[in-house]
Design an enzyme around this catalytic site. Structure first.
Site, PDB file in Angstrom:
ATOM      1  N   LEU A   7       0.869  -1.335   0.033  1.00  9.98           N
ATOM      2  CA  LEU A   7       0.030   0.127  -0.056  1.00  9.98           C
ATOM      3  C   LEU A   7       0.888   1.244   0.040  1.00  9.98           C
ATOM      4  O   LEU A   7       1.727   1.561   0.831  1.00  9.98           O
ATOM      5  CB  LEU A   7      -0.788   0.102   1.284  1.00  9.98           C
ATOM      6  CG  LEU A   7      -1.844   1.098   1.319  1.00  9.98           C
ATOM      7  CD1 LEU A   7      -3.291   0.833   1.994  1.00  9.98           C
ATOM      8  CD2 LEU A   7      -1.362   2.325   2.003  1.00  9.98           C
ATOM      9  N   ASP A  66      -8.146  11.266   2.273  1.00 10.79           N
ATOM     10  CA  ASP A  66      -7.384  12.141   2.975  1.00 10.79           C
ATOM     11  C   ASP A  66      -6.673  11.899   4.174  1.00 10.79           C
ATOM     12  O   ASP A  66      -7.408  11.573   4.998  1.00 10.79           O
ATOM     13  CB  ASP A  66      -8.233  13.661   3.130  1.00 10.79           C
ATOM     14  CG  ASP A  66      -7.628  14.829   3.464  1.00 10.79           C
ATOM     15  OD1 ASP A  66      -6.462  14.390   4.272  1.00 10.79           O
ATOM     16  OD2 ASP A  66      -8.114  15.686   3.289  1.00 10.79           O
ATOM     17  N   ASP A  74      -8.668   4.995   9.200  1.00  8.14           N
ATOM     18  CA  ASP A  74      -9.252   3.799   9.734  1.00  8.14           C
ATOM     19  C   ASP A  74      -9.742   2.995   8.577  1.00  8.14           C
ATOM     20  O   ASP A  74      -9.537   1.835   8.255  1.00  8.14           O
ATOM     21  CB  ASP A  74     -10.082   4.087  10.695  1.00  8.14           C
ATOM     22  CG  ASP A  74      -9.410   4.701  12.075  1.00  8.14           C
ATOM     23  OD1 ASP A  74      -8.232   4.638  12.125  1.00  8.14           O
ATOM     24  OD2 ASP A  74     -10.199   5.380  12.844  1.00  8.14           O
ATOM     25  N   ASN A  89       4.460   7.588   2.318  1.00  9.87           N
ATOM     26  CA  ASN A  89       4.863   8.439   1.530  1.00  9.87           C
ATOM     27  C   ASN A  89       4.387  10.114   1.031  1.00  9.87           C
ATOM     28  O   ASN A  89       5.026  11.053   1.179  1.00  9.87           O
ATOM     29  CB  ASN A  89       5.245   7.794  -0.059  1.00  9.87           C
ATOM     30  CG  ASN A  89       5.597   8.873  -1.128  1.00  9.87           C
ATOM     31  OD1 ASN A  89       6.847   9.399  -0.991  1.00  9.87           O
ATOM     32  ND2 ASN A  89       4.572   9.386  -1.874  1.00  9.87           N
ATOM     33  N   TYR A 158       7.951  21.937   8.697  1.00 11.61           N
ATOM     34  CA  TYR A 158       8.291  20.733   7.658  1.00 11.61           C
ATOM     35  C   TYR A 158       9.405  19.685   8.373  1.00 11.61           C
ATOM     36  O   TYR A 158       9.172  18.790   8.568  1.00 11.61           O
ATOM     37  CB  TYR A 158       8.905  21.080   6.399  1.00 11.61           C
ATOM     38  CG  TYR A 158       9.171  19.963   5.416  1.00 11.61           C
ATOM     39  CD1 TYR A 158       8.042  19.134   4.652  1.00 11.61           C
ATOM     40  CD2 TYR A 158      10.404  19.667   5.197  1.00 11.61           C
ATOM     41  CE1 TYR A 158       8.428  18.128   4.015  1.00 11.61           C
ATOM     42  CE2 TYR A 158      10.871  18.712   4.401  1.00 11.61           C
ATOM     43  CZ  TYR A 158       9.820  17.884   3.662  1.00 11.61           C
ATOM     44  OH  TYR A 158      10.261  16.724   2.834  1.00 11.61           O
ATOM     45  N   LYS A 162       9.470  16.022   9.906  1.00  7.27           N
ATOM     46  CA  LYS A 162       9.915  14.634   9.440  1.00  7.27           C
ATOM     47  C   LYS A 162      11.158  14.323  10.514  1.00  7.27           C
ATOM     48  O   LYS A 162      11.305  13.026  10.613  1.00  7.27           O
ATOM     49  CB  LYS A 162      10.884  15.348   8.188  1.00  7.27           C
ATOM     50  CG  LYS A 162       9.825  15.491   7.105  1.00  7.27           C
ATOM     51  CD  LYS A 162       9.123  14.530   6.513  1.00  7.27           C
ATOM     52  CE  LYS A 162       8.376  14.544   5.131  1.00  7.27           C
ATOM     53  NZ  LYS A 162       7.677  13.490   4.937  1.00  7.27           N
TER      54      LYS A 162
HETATM   55  N1  LIG Z   1      10.882  16.078  -3.571  1.00 10.46           N
HETATM   56  C1  LIG Z   1      11.703  16.315  -2.755  1.00 10.46           C
HETATM   57  O1  LIG Z   1      12.558  17.077  -2.992  1.00 10.46           O
HETATM   58  C2  LIG Z   1      11.685  15.667  -1.378  1.00 10.46           C
HETATM   59  C3  LIG Z   1      12.751  15.450  -0.519  1.00 10.46           C
HETATM   60  C4  LIG Z   1      12.766  14.848   0.689  1.00 10.46           C
HETATM   61  C5  LIG Z   1      11.680  14.124   1.067  1.00 10.46           C
HETATM   62  N2  LIG Z   1      10.669  14.201   0.284  1.00 10.46           N
HETATM   63  C6  LIG Z   1       9.433  13.567   0.723  1.00 10.46           C
HETATM   64  O2  LIG Z   1       8.793  12.480  -0.100  1.00 10.46           O
HETATM   65  C7  LIG Z   1       7.531  12.625  -0.085  1.00 10.46           C
HETATM   66  C8  LIG Z   1       6.919  12.452  -1.524  1.00 10.46           C
HETATM   67  O3  LIG Z   1       7.274  13.527  -2.178  1.00 10.46           O
HETATM   68  P1  LIG Z   1       7.204  14.065  -3.852  1.00 10.46           P
HETATM   69  O4  LIG Z   1       8.160  15.175  -3.907  1.00 10.46           O
HETATM   70  O5  LIG Z   1       7.129  12.926  -4.407  1.00 10.46           O
HETATM   71  O6  LIG Z   1       5.555  14.786  -3.548  1.00 10.46           O
HETATM   72  P2  LIG Z   1       4.686  15.096  -4.672  1.00 10.46           P
HETATM   73  O7  LIG Z   1       4.996  14.747  -5.993  1.00 10.46           O
HETATM   74  O8  LIG Z   1       4.201  16.727  -4.495  1.00 10.46           O
HETATM   75  O9  LIG Z   1       3.407  14.167  -4.341  1.00 10.46           O
HETATM   76  C9  LIG Z   1       2.922  14.349  -2.823  1.00 10.46           C
HETATM   77  C10 LIG Z   1       1.857  13.168  -2.907  1.00 10.46           C
HETATM   78  O10 LIG Z   1       1.274  13.177  -1.679  1.00 10.46           O
HETATM   79  C11 LIG Z   1      -0.343  13.273  -1.890  1.00 10.46           C
HETATM   80  N3  LIG Z   1      -0.665  13.983  -0.671  1.00 10.46           N
HETATM   81  C12 LIG Z   1      -0.823  15.340  -0.345  1.00 10.46           C
HETATM   82  N4  LIG Z   1      -1.653  15.423   0.821  1.00 10.46           N
HETATM   83  C13 LIG Z   1      -2.306  14.409   0.891  1.00 10.46           C
HETATM   84  C14 LIG Z   1      -3.505  14.314   1.709  1.00 10.46           C
HETATM   85  N5  LIG Z   1      -3.928  14.997   2.667  1.00 10.46           N
HETATM   86  N6  LIG Z   1      -3.710  12.683   1.967  1.00 10.46           N
HETATM   87  C15 LIG Z   1      -3.389  11.847   0.841  1.00 10.46           C
HETATM   88  N7  LIG Z   1      -2.343  12.164   0.182  1.00 10.46           N
HETATM   89  C16 LIG Z   1      -1.883  13.458  -0.011  1.00 10.46           C
HETATM   90  C17 LIG Z   1      -0.505  13.728  -3.051  1.00 10.46           C
HETATM   91  O11 LIG Z   1      -1.587  12.866  -3.505  1.00 10.46           O
HETATM   92  P3  LIG Z   1      -2.819  13.742  -3.753  1.00 10.46           P
HETATM   93  O12 LIG Z   1      -2.679  15.261  -4.117  1.00 10.46           O
HETATM   94  O13 LIG Z   1      -3.211  13.003  -5.504  1.00 10.46           O
HETATM   95  O14 LIG Z   1      -3.920  13.553  -2.966  1.00 10.46           O
HETATM   96  C18 LIG Z   1       0.645  13.295  -3.998  1.00 10.46           C
HETATM   97  O15 LIG Z   1       0.452  12.009  -4.413  1.00 10.46           O
HETATM   98  C19 LIG Z   1       6.874  13.616   0.871  1.00 10.46           C
HETATM   99  O16 LIG Z   1       6.636  12.935   2.098  1.00 10.46           O
HETATM  100  C20 LIG Z   1       8.166  14.614   1.049  1.00 10.46           C
HETATM  101  O17 LIG Z   1       8.149  15.300   2.315  1.00 10.46           O
HETATM  102  C21 LIG Z   1      10.635  15.051  -0.749  1.00 10.46           C
END
Ligand SMILES: NC(=O)c1ccc[n+]([C@@H]2O[C@H](COP(=O)([O-])OP(=O)(O)OC[C@H]3O[C@@H](n4cnc5c(N)ncnc54)[C@H](OP(=O)(O)O)[C@@H]3O)[C@@H](O)[C@H]2O)c1
Length: 257
Positions: A7, A66, A74, A89, A158, A162
């Site tokens: 998942l 969400d 749940d 993620n 943020y 984390k």
């Molecule tokens: N990109 C970076 O530079 C980076 C660096 C370090 C860590 N990270 C971490 O890696 C993870 C993924 O980042 P990414 O850059 O791939 O992000 P992204 O492309 O912006 O995608 C974020 C994802 O989170 C989902 N999301 C956001 N709010 C949500 C909510 N309330 N409930 C359910 N789903 C939700 C979105 O889904 P929907 O909008 O479709 O609901 C989307 O699929 C994050 O935890 C981020 O903190 C990213």
């Protein structure tokens, strides 16, 4: 090897989408992809079906949730009680465009981030553990960030959320290792995704390849990228106020104007 079920939250884009594609390419994984809007998962599903070709044995399911809302978390696990790999993620609020002082940040954004990065992964872990423990096996990847490793001015909330996820994951890994459950705290460096348009950032594909290799090697913490490992391990050796000052200076010096 019997088919297992993963998942993935936040599977509609970026790192989550790459996790889905990488597991699909490995084969042997049924996939449950989570987003707030399943329409956004349609292109990912199409790519996965192409990878799977005509394998009728594998199951691909999309779920709307969400994850900041307790009842939706749940119900998600009630509908999907058998999870072998949970990838927490979903995340928000990173990248240069998110840099802001706390007084410039809304109450909703602050609460939403704390709920999504802290409450959601902690509760999802709690909800999947009984099933994993009954089978004496399972894996969890909690996607933290290199920002978890030192206080970060202009991304204060943020980085702090984390850090919570990093400490939570490492403690959980220690509790669960003797009982057959692996927990990996993944700390990606800057990664080029929808949430981070920095062109110098690593690709989501490379981050996910490193993450799955780290899980295969039973690592508990993994920071992606050699430079990130060097800089962020060095920052941890400094007094916390110094590393915060350095990070604040660096954010101001490098942010696009
Ligand atoms: N990109 C970076 O530079 C980076 C660096 C370090 C860590 N990270 C971490 O890696 C993870 C993924 O980042 P990414 O850059 O791939 O992000 P992204 O492309 O912006 O995608 C974020 C994802 O989170 C989902 N999301 C956001 N709010 C949500 C909510 N309330 N409930 C359910 N789903 C939700 C979105 O889904 P929907 O909008 O479709 O609901 C989307 O699929 C994050 O935890 C981020 O903190 C990213």
């Amino acid at each position: 090897m019997p088919t297992q079920t993963a998942l993935i939250t936040g599977a509609s884009s970026g790192i989550g989408k790459e996790f889905a594609l990488a597991l699909a390419a490995r084969g042997g994984w049924n996939l449950i992809l989570v987003s707030r809007d399943t329409q956004r998962l349609a292109p990912v599903c199409e790519d996965i079906r192409n990878l799977w070709q005509n394998d009728p044995t594998l199951v691909l399911k999309t779920e709307t949730a969400d994850l900041t809302i307790e009842s939706q978390r749940d119900h998600l696990i009630q509908r999907n009680p058998t999870i072998d790999l949970l990838i927490n993620n979903a995340g928000v609020g990173f990248g240069f465009s998110a840099l802001a002082t706390l007084d410039q940040t809304s109450a909703n954004a602050t609460t939403g981030m704390i709920d999504l990065h802290c409450a959601a992964p902690a509760h999802l872990c709690r909800l999947v553990l009984p099933g994993m423990l009954s089978r004496s096996k399972g894996s969890i990847i909690n996607v933290c960030s290199r920002r978890a490793l030192a206080p970060m001015p202009y991304l204060a909330c943020y980085a702090a959320t984390k850090s919570f996820l990093l400490y939570f994951s490492v403690a959980l890994a220690s509790e669960m290792r003797p009982r057959g459950i692996r927990v990996l705290a993944l700390c990606p460096g800057s990664t080029h995704t929808k949430g981070n348009n920095n062109r110098k950032a690593a690709s989501a594909t490379s981050v996910v390849t490193q993450a799955l290799a780290a899980l295969d090697k039973n690592k508990t913490i993994y920071i992606t990228g050699l430079a990130n490992r060097l800089v962020f391990n060095a920052l941890r050796l400094l007094p916390m106020t110094w590393s915060a000052a350095f990070q604040g200076w660096h954010a101001n010096a490098t942010r696009p104007r």
